[in-house]
Motif scaffolding. Structure first.
Motif, PDB file in Angstrom:
ATOM      1  N   SER A  41       0.849  -1.215   0.035  1.00 30.22           N
ATOM      2  CA  SER A  41      -0.129  -0.010  -0.015  1.00 30.22           C
ATOM      3  C   SER A  41       0.603   1.355   0.134  1.00 30.22           C
ATOM      4  CB  SER A  41      -0.689  -0.060   1.130  1.00 30.22           C
ATOM      5  OG  SER A  41      -0.108   0.243   2.371  1.00 30.22           O
ATOM      6  N   ARG A  42       2.129   1.112   0.506  1.00 32.51           N
ATOM      7  CA  ARG A  42       2.876   2.267   0.676  1.00 32.51           C
ATOM      8  C   ARG A  42       3.718   2.525  -0.906  1.00 32.51           C
ATOM      9  NH1 ARG A  42       5.556   1.701   6.615  1.00 32.51           N
ATOM     10  NH2 ARG A  42       3.706   2.114   7.592  1.00 32.51           N
ATOM     11  N   ARG A  47       0.489   4.412  -5.109  1.00 35.26           N
ATOM     12  CA  ARG A  47       0.204   5.789  -5.242  1.00 35.26           C
ATOM     13  C   ARG A  47      -0.104   6.277  -6.827  1.00 35.26           C
ATOM     14  NH1 ARG A  47       4.946   6.191  -2.069  1.00 35.26           N
ATOM     15  NH2 ARG A  47       6.164   6.857  -3.790  1.00 35.26           N
ATOM     16  N   ALA A  50      -3.720   5.160  -7.411  1.00 32.43           N
ATOM     17  CA  ALA A  50      -4.744   6.038  -6.986  1.00 32.43           C
ATOM     18  C   ALA A  50      -4.813   7.308  -7.783  1.00 32.43           C
ATOM     19  CB  ALA A  50      -4.093   6.674  -5.451  1.00 32.43           C
ATOM     20  N   THR A 244     -16.319   8.284  -4.222  1.00 37.55           N
ATOM     21  CA  THR A 244     -15.194   8.159  -4.022  1.00 37.55           C
ATOM     22  C   THR A 244     -14.851   7.236  -2.753  1.00 37.55           C
ATOM     23  OG1 THR A 244     -14.692  10.255  -4.481  1.00 37.55           O
ATOM     24  CG2 THR A 244     -12.966   9.415  -3.057  1.00 37.55           C
ATOM     25  N   GLY A 246     -13.235   5.048   0.356  1.00 37.17           N
ATOM     26  CA  GLY A 246     -12.530   5.405   1.533  1.00 37.17           C
ATOM     27  C   GLY A 246     -11.054   4.764   1.367  1.00 37.17           C
ATOM     28  N   LYS A 247     -10.180   5.267   2.186  1.00 37.46           N
ATOM     29  CA  LYS A 247      -8.772   4.764   2.608  1.00 37.46           C
ATOM     30  C   LYS A 247      -8.699   3.341   2.375  1.00 37.46           C
ATOM     31  CE  LYS A 247      -7.003   9.098   4.574  1.00 37.46           C
ATOM     32  NZ  LYS A 247      -6.415   9.403   5.916  1.00 37.46           N
ATOM     33  N   SER A 250      -9.295   1.869  -1.083  1.00 34.76           N
ATOM     34  CA  SER A 250      -8.125   2.374  -1.964  1.00 34.76           C
ATOM     35  C   SER A 250      -7.049   1.434  -1.668  1.00 34.76           C
ATOM     36  CB  SER A 250      -8.074   3.806  -1.854  1.00 34.76           C
ATOM     37  OG  SER A 250      -8.982   4.488  -2.253  1.00 34.76           O
ATOM     38  N   SER A 251      -6.759   1.259  -0.350  1.00 37.96           N
ATOM     39  CA  SER A 251      -5.515   0.661  -0.120  1.00 37.96           C
ATOM     40  C   SER A 251      -5.582  -0.797  -0.112  1.00 37.96           C
ATOM     41  CB  SER A 251      -5.236   0.947   1.388  1.00 37.96           C
ATOM     42  OG  SER A 251      -4.089   0.300   1.972  1.00 37.96           O
TER      43      SER A 251
END
Length: 360
Positions: A41-42, A47, A50, A244, A246-247, A250-251
């Motif tokens: 995810s990092r 990124r 996203a 949209t 949420g986190k 998305s992760s």
């Protein structure tokens, strides 16, 4: 104590040691899977995914990012999870997986799988040692059934990986469930090695109960796929409707296979094992005829085995019915697996019947 009894006791102790050792290795695999998801995810790819998702919700063209590398140009393909063929349609390729398509995430994922293989081998050794200690099939009570069930579930997962199937996303949930299963087994269900009542001294113990364990383990994999399908389908619907996520979505959810892939996986798993579950019920009826003089007596275990069969049959039929495909059929699949779980835990613990002689 004679030599045979001492040997059996030593084997039982070895079995217990191996089961606890496997739990320790499964715990390491659990943390490695966590690291796989975290580092994935990092990642830069994450990124980029996203950013591409936010910039192309209404489009359908392929996006490429160019990165200069020592005078040349490397092409970074757009992550497949965010593409759509056209507005109003659902054509979503699979996500990049828990590793997020990164080297570090993939490395942790490979470590997690390697640890899972080691834990599986150790746990399987514990099951074999338990069988040798009692000199019979190692599933005469709930403790033995549980340790064998988790071994078969992990084995089925590893076989799918060996066949190059895209199933590493199951790893974290599978290892978590196995740890819970073994924790319950060793804490509340443990039973000392002992012989069975005369009715169970039959070759049908090997046939009937082994197929029940295999069915339950594979049904579990199908249930995991179904549950994740529901989450992923909601995620895709939200994006398709201009929302949209949420986190968490998305992760995590964007890295899972597409909803269609998860749905197909669950269906194929359940459809493949359903005939074996049918055979399990038939084998149990034949064994009941040999042991108790009747093939069917509406014992609670028999009733719930049949209810489970009906539930999975309804799911498979729903899949062939246009109005029941998708989420409705998925709910049926989860209800069916819930019936299987109650047949195992609920009936064995809370209901008294002819199948209650083995205790927990």
């Amino acid at each position: 104590m004679n030599l045979a009894a001492a040997t059996n006791e030593n084997l039982a102790n070895i079995s217990n040691t191996l089961i606890y050792s496997s739990m320790a290795v499964y715990m390491l695999a659990f943390f490695a899977h966590i690291a796989e998801w975290v580092f994935g995810s990092r990642s830069k790819v994450g990124r980029t995914a996203a950013a591409l998702q936010n910039g192309s919700a209404a489009g359908g063209s392929t996006v490429k990012a160019q990165v200069a590398q020592q005078g040349g140009t490397a092409v970074l393909e757009r992550p497949k999870v965010v593409t759509r063929s056209a507005a109003g349609t659902r054509d979503v390729p699979d996500g990049p997986g828990a590793a997020g398509g990164t080297f570090k995430g993939d490395l942790w994922g490979r470590i997690a799988v390697s640890l899972t293989i080691v834990a599986f081998a150790v746990e399987a050794g514990g099951v074999v040692a338990r069988a040798l200690s009692v000199q019979r099939a190692p599933w005469g009570n709930m403790y033995e059934f549980s340790i064998t069930f988790s071994t078969v579930a992990v084995g089925a997962y590893l076989v799918l990986l060996a066949l190059k199937k895209n199933v590493r996303w199951i790893g974290l949930l599978l290892v978590t469930t196995v740890l819970l299963d073994l924790g319950v087994a060793t804490t509340w269900l443990y039973t000392d090695s002992d012989q069975l009542v005369p009715a169970l001294h039959s070759y049908w113990l090997w046939i009937h109960v082994s197929t029940a364990i295999i069915c339950g383990a594979i049904f579990y994999l199908g249930a995991v796929g179904t549950l994740l399908y529901l989450f992923r389908d909601s995620y895709e619907n939200k994006i398709a409707n201009g929302g949209t996520p949420g986190k968490f979505a998305s992760s995590v959810l964007e890295r899972l296979p597409a909803a269609k892939t998860l749905d197909t996986f669950s269906y194929r798993i359940n459809a493949a094992v359903f005939p074996l579950w049918t055979f399990t019920i038939i084998a149990g009826a034949i064994w009941a005829g040999d042991a108790w003089g009747r093939y069917w007596g509406w014992d609670p275990k028999e009733v719930w085995s049949f209810i489970t069969w009906v539930a999975y049959a309804a799911y498979l039929h729903a899949r062939a019915t246009a109005g029941w495909k998708g989420r409705k059929a998925a709910y049926l699949a989860l209800v069916a697996f819930g019936c299987w779980l109650f047949n195992y835990y609920g009936v064995n613990i809370f209901v008294t019947g002819k199948h209650s002689y083995a205790g927990v």
